[in-house]
Structures are given as C-alpha cells and as structure tokens.
Design an enzyme around this catalytic site. Structure first.
Site, PDB file in Angstrom:
ATOM      1  N   GLU A  93     -45.911  38.193  32.233  1.00 36.15           N
ATOM      2  CA  GLU A  93     -45.390  37.271  33.254  1.00 36.15           C
ATOM      3  C   GLU A  93     -46.108  35.925  33.258  1.00 36.15           C
ATOM      4  O   GLU A  93     -45.465  34.871  33.373  1.00 36.15           O
ATOM      5  CB  GLU A  93     -45.471  37.905  34.649  1.00 36.15           C
ATOM      6  CG  GLU A  93     -44.383  38.933  34.931  1.00 36.15           C
ATOM      7  CD  GLU A  93     -44.666  40.294  34.329  1.00 36.15           C
ATOM      8  OE1 GLU A  93     -45.783  40.498  33.791  1.00 36.15           O
ATOM      9  OE2 GLU A  93     -43.776  41.170  34.392  1.00 36.15           O
TER      10      GLU A  93
ATOM     11  N   HIS B 284     -44.078  47.804  44.431  1.00 30.95           N
ATOM     12  CA  HIS B 284     -42.738  47.332  44.050  1.00 30.95           C
ATOM     13  C   HIS B 284     -41.884  46.952  45.257  1.00 30.95           C
ATOM     14  O   HIS B 284     -40.663  46.892  45.145  1.00 30.95           O
ATOM     15  CB  HIS B 284     -41.999  48.409  43.249  1.00 30.95           C
ATOM     16  CG  HIS B 284     -42.475  48.539  41.834  1.00 30.95           C
ATOM     17  ND1 HIS B 284     -43.681  49.093  41.514  1.00 30.95           N
ATOM     18  CD2 HIS B 284     -41.912  48.168  40.659  1.00 30.95           C
ATOM     19  CE1 HIS B 284     -43.833  49.080  40.192  1.00 30.95           C
ATOM     20  NE2 HIS B 284     -42.781  48.512  39.654  1.00 30.95           N
TER      21      HIS B 284
END
Lengths: 326, 334
Positions: free
Chosen positions: A60, A129
């Site tokens: 990322e 998450h």
C-alpha cells in the site's frame, strides 16, 4: 435516470472519467483481472487495457507513492485501497506527501490523486477490517475527504474527485455496494464540499454520512410516526465541510444529533459539535448530542459488533434526549 | 547481477568527454561545495534555521549522476538534498532565499532546506522522510513510461533509506514493471550515527539488486567520472525500456549528519581524515589537469565565478522579503 447499485454507480463514474481523460488510470490490488475485491472495476481492464487498469503487489505505501509520483508529473491516478484499513500502511505517503507536496513546494506541484475504497464496519470482520478512518484523514490539511451514502452521490462525487487537482480521500462502504438508487446516466457531477438535506424536517436536525445516513433516515421515519419531524443532513464531503447547510438546519430546528460510526473520542462528530456550539450556541435548545461508535476496537461477535456501532434505536433515543423526552 | 562499475576509459582519464562537459561537471561540484560552506556560515549567524544536512564530501555523486541526465529527466531527493538540486540545475538564488525562508525562494519560503523543488527542472523535491521519495520516483517513471516521453528518473537515497520498507516496495515495482528509474544509493556509511555495517546484513546495498533481478552496481562515489559512467549506463538501459538499476556509490559526508551534529563520537578522527584525503573535488581537479589538459587558471576562474554567483545569491536572499502573512493560507488546495 436509472436504478443501479452503488458499486455500479462508482463503476460508471470510473468508466466515464477514464473515457473522457486519457490521464486517468486505476491502480491497486486486484483491480484488473479480478475486477476489484468488491467488483467496482468490473469490465474496466477489458475496456481500457492493462496500462490504464494496473494490478499491484500487496504494497500500500508503495503503490500510493507511485500514484503520487505519477500525479505530480502529468497523470491522474485513482488508487483503490482494498479496504481503508490498509490505508494505514500508506499514511506516510498520504499524510506526509500527497497532502503536503503542494504546500511545501509553494504550489509548484499538484497531486491530483483519488484514493478510494470501502471503510467502516461490514459483516463481522473484526478489529482490523472494520475501522472508520474518516477522522484520521479529516485532520490533515491538504486532503479532501468524501463519503457518499447513495448511488447518485457516489457517481457524482467520484467524478468530481477525479477532476479535482488535489488529493481526495474517497471512502465508500462495503455494506452499501449493493444498495440501489436512482442515478442520472447522463453527465452527473456533484461538487465537493456541498451537503444535501436528505429529508426535510422541523424539530431536530440529524447529521449523518455514509451508511449512518440510512440509519438516520430509518430513525426519522420511525420518529415521524410519533409526531417528531427530523431533518436529515448529509455533509457528503467531510473536508471541506459545508458548514452553512448544517448550521442553517440547526438554526431552523434548534436541536441536533450527530451520528458517526467511528469511535467517539476525537471523532468528526466532536468537530461538528464544536462548530455548532461556536456558531449557533444561542439558538440551541439542547446541547449537541452525539451517537458515535463506542470507544473500543471492533469486536467480532455479532451481538458485540452491533453494540459497538450506532443503531436506529440509539438514534431514536438521542432524538428523544435532545427533545427532553423520556 | 551485481558488478563493480567498469570504466570505459583508463583510471584518471578525463579525456573521453568534451571539455565543456567536464568543466561543467567541475563547476557543479564547486557550486555545491561553496553553497554548503556558505549555508553553514549563515546557519551559525541564525539567518538559516531548521534542520540543514550538508552534502560536503558527496558532490561527485549528485553531479556525476545528473550529468548523465537530460534536462527533462526527473530526480527525487532526500533530506540531504542541496547537492542534488544544484546538480540538476537548480538556481542558487532561489535556493538560498528558500533556506532563509523568503518569499522569493523556490517554495515561497514554505518548504525550507528539506523540501526544495523545481518544477521546471524536473526536481520533484527534497524530502524529509527517509525513503519517502522512493515510490514517488517509481511513480514519475511510470508516468513517463505511460506517456511515452522517454524520460528517466533518478532517485537519490542513503544507506539509511535502504533499510526502510519503501525501498523494497519501490524496487519491486520498478523491476516488475520495468520502469525507467535509476536508484542511486549514496552509502556514506552512517545513518546519523548508526553504522551501515551494523544496520545491513549484506556487505553492499547493491547486493540486494539480486532480489529484484536487476543490475546492482557498486561505484566509487568520490570519483565523478566513475559515477557518470555507471549512471549513464543505467540511464541508457532505462531509456531503452529495459528497466531499473540499483547503483551504490561508496561515499562519505565530511560534516556531521546535520547542523546540530559535529559528526564525531561515532566516527574516528582518523576515519574522517582518511576520507577527507579522498575529496572528490580535489580528485577531479587532478584528473582534469593530468589528462584533460586543463590548467589551474581555468579551474580558479570557475571557482571565482561560482563564488560571485553565490555572493549574488546570498545578497538576493538577504534583500528578499519574508512571505506575506496571506501565504500561510495558500497552496493547500488546488
């Protein structure tokens, strides 16, 4: 107008902007062959080819930085975060670079990049998450933060975000991807920084964005049955914030409830409460009341997850609270 | 894939390049040295504040690398960025004004030493975050590749930067996509006080190129012609579409890490002195006089011209106004 799902509205926005401007490209994990973890990029690889729809390794910070570099010298990348939780890995690039390069370079460089993907809780995905990341990004001057709640807003705001000359954090919602609504299939742009009154009312203002907007609308519907008229305001863009639309609503209702899925402490709701107190304190008939996420990591168990995030019942209680009703 | 950079010409033979090019390279090194010495002086006078990281001792790397580039090529830099900026053609007056926090500086006084950038010369910016500019370099290279411009990006970083995750992610991207980028590691042996040998398990940073299946090249960072040759080969390779390279220039900073670090304690006097004996400017001067037929008078003239340019730059910066208060609020949003 056509009925379509939120994910298809996003897909249409990407397709239209990529067709309109050859500088726009999509990059991220699984965006090409797999068509996105949530199928937002369906058909785009086929239509635009691998130079415009680029699959990346799991990195990322790296691909966000690559996007920033590309944006500085002529392209307009859209970076997909598989979920915004993973943007934490890219915070150095987003906060130290994307947000500051224009300022630090005295305006020589611009970073027209959109970083998009789902945020917030979904279906028992537990602590790593399920995070609501908007308050992190809202705290950074140089970033714009957009959180659409409906398919029409998703399309119109994503198109505007892609055309913006600076970095835009565009947080979608996993639980909204299948949500359907009317969308203009013609050129449909919604300017960043403009709120919308999603339901007019007289007695209490409820400010809510992304999926909590739907909670607010459900609560407002239920409250209507007992004779309470709620005005529901969706900021749509959290930074820059359309203060006037929110304040005008409070000037009319004199009572306000702020919903937020993210944790209470230092949340966006705190900023809204401060704004309202500073600007229209004398017009308030009750203190600003917040319905935020509880200050704990997201638990896995179904009942605990439900207890962590705002619910319709909590919104109704909050409205009662600002009306001084039991 | 690693190899030591072989020089096409014999050791010390500067004669293979046009004289004008050689003198331009010498001028570049001199400008950096003088600029840094002057910046040190101005910092002591409190006319420059913040954190300033001097490039003295490493001039051959920036100038040798940038001499291998086209004007429209890109560079990314790090916290020790003055040398890279000057080597890529950055203007001393605008740099000095920026260091003094003046409105006429490169960034209107809003960036300072660690954020100097020059859009017109492809200088994507110095950078205060170690490794921060490495993926940005890959991104600029991706843009050049997608736009088909033939531009190459050189990314300067240090031995410290080689240990941060961005190094790995960037080199991996560059390698799998065959991006036109050259990663130039200036291994000056210390990340602040941390010795590279203690922070890195491989003997050479360039050894890591094998992990990305790209060329890894070690070069003497005190020898500008060796740097020029190695970077030229890597740039040509990149421009041919064959992908990135990892170059490691073995070099040394003569000063401490920054203005607040005397540079002793973690380095012995003997070590510093030994490296000072390998001054890249003195070495190049010897090369030029021995093999390129340049005489001392020509070199002195270059030194004097550079000093005049620097003097004018300092005067310009001193005479420039501070940024207007309104500048606080500009350039945040497009």
């Amino acid at each position: 107008m056509a009925q379509m799902a939120y994910r298809d509205a996003l897909n249409q926005a990407l397709r239209e902007e990529m067709a309109r401007d050859p500088r726009v490209f999509l990059m991220g994990e699984e965006v090409g062959l797999y068509e996105g973890a949530y199928k937002v990029s369906k058909g785009l690889l086929q239509e635009f080819g691998p130079k415009r729809v680029i699959d990346t390794p799991i990195a990322e910070a790296g691909f966000t930085g690559v996007g920033i570099g590309a944006a500085m010298v002529g392209l307009r990348p859209v970076i997909e975060m598989m979920t915004f939780n993973f943007a934490i890995l890219a915070l150095d690039q987003i906060v130290n670079h994307a947000a500051k390069i224009s300022y630090m370079s005295g305006g020589q460089y611009r970073v027209p990049i959109v970083i998009r993907g789902p945020g917030g809780a979904a279906f028992q995905l537990a602590a790593q998450h399920s995070q609501s990341m908007e308050s992190y990004f809202c705290h950074v001057p140089g970033l714009k933060v957009v959180m659409p709640a409906t398919p029409a807003d998703a399309k119109g705001l994503l198109k505007s975000a892609i055309r913006d000359d600076g970095p835009v954090i565009f947080i979608e919602s996993e639980v909204l991807y299948g949500f359907r609504g009317e969308v203009d299939e013609e050129e449909h742009l919604i300017p960043l920084g403009v709120a919308e009154v999603k339901r007019p009312g007289e007695d209490v203002t409820i400010v809510a964005w992304s999926k909590t907007l739907h909670l607010a609308l459900e609560a407002a519907e239920a409250l209507e049955q007992e004779g309470v008229s709620c005005e529901v305001v969706d900021p749509r863009t959290l930074r820059p914030l359309d203060k006037e639309t929110i304040l005008n609503s409070v000037r009319k209702t004199n009572r306000v409830v702020v919903l937020e899925e993210g944790a209470r402490f230092s949340g966006v709701g705190a900023e809204l409460a401060s704004l309202i107190s500073e600007e229209v304190f004398d017009l308030l008939d009750a203190p600003v009341y917040r319905v935020p996420g509880i200050d704990v990591p997201m638990p896995y168990a179904r009942n605990l997850e439900r207890a962590k995030i705002p619910t319709k019942e909590r919104v109704i209680e909050a409205v009662h609270h600002v009306l001084y009703r039991q | 894939m690693k190899h030591r950079a072989g020089r096409a010409r014999q050791e010390g033979d500067a004669g293979a390049l046009p004289l004008e090019k050689l003198l331009g390279m010498y001028r570049g090194m001199v400008k950096i040295r003088q600029f840094e010495e002057k910046a040190k002086e101005l910092f002591q006078q409190a006319l420059i504040r913040g954190g300033v990281h001097f490039y003295i001792g490493q001039e051959a790397v920036a100038v040798g690398a940038c001499a291998a580039l086209r004007e429209d090529d890109y560079i990314t830099s790090n916290h020790r960025g003055h040398g890279h900026c000057i080597a890529k053609g950055g203007r001393l007056d605008l740099m000095m004004a920026e260091l003094m926090g003046k409105a006429t500086g490169y960034c209107k006084g809003k960036g300072g030493s660690m954020h100097i950038a020059d859009l017109d010369r492809g200088i994507l910016g110095a950078n205060g975050l170690v490794g921060g500019s490495m993926p940005i370099a890959a991104g600029a290279a991706l843009s050049a590749k997608l736009r088909g411009t033939g531009q190459v990006t050189v990314s300067f970083f240090g031995d410290g930067g080689a240990n941060i995750g961005a190094f790995h992610e960037s080199l991996n991207f560059a390698a799998i996509w065959k991006l036109p980028v050259v990663y130039v590691c200036e291994n000056n042996l210390y990340a602040i006080s941390t010795c590279a040998a203690e922070a890195t398990a491989v003997e050479n940073i360039a050894d890591r190129a094998a992990g990305y299946n790209i060329p890894g090249v070690i070069v003497d960072g005190q020898d500008i012609l060796a740097v020029y040759d190695a970077v030229s080969q890597a740039v040509q390779r990149a421009r041919r579409g064959e992908g990135p390279s990892l170059l490691e220039a073995k070099t040394y900073r003569f000063e401490g890490h920054f203005t607040g670090d005397p540079g002793v304690g973690y380095r012995t006097k003997e070590e510093v002195e030994a490296w000072r004996q390998r001054d890249p400017i003195a070495k190049f001067r010897d090369d030029l006089t021995a093999t390129a037929g340049v005489d001392e008078a020509q070199l002195k003239a270059i030194w004097d011209e550079a000093a005049q340019e620097l003097e004018a730059a300092v005067a310009f910066a001193k005479a420039s106004p501070e940024p207007a208060d309104e500048e606080l609020l500009t350039d945040i949003y497009a």
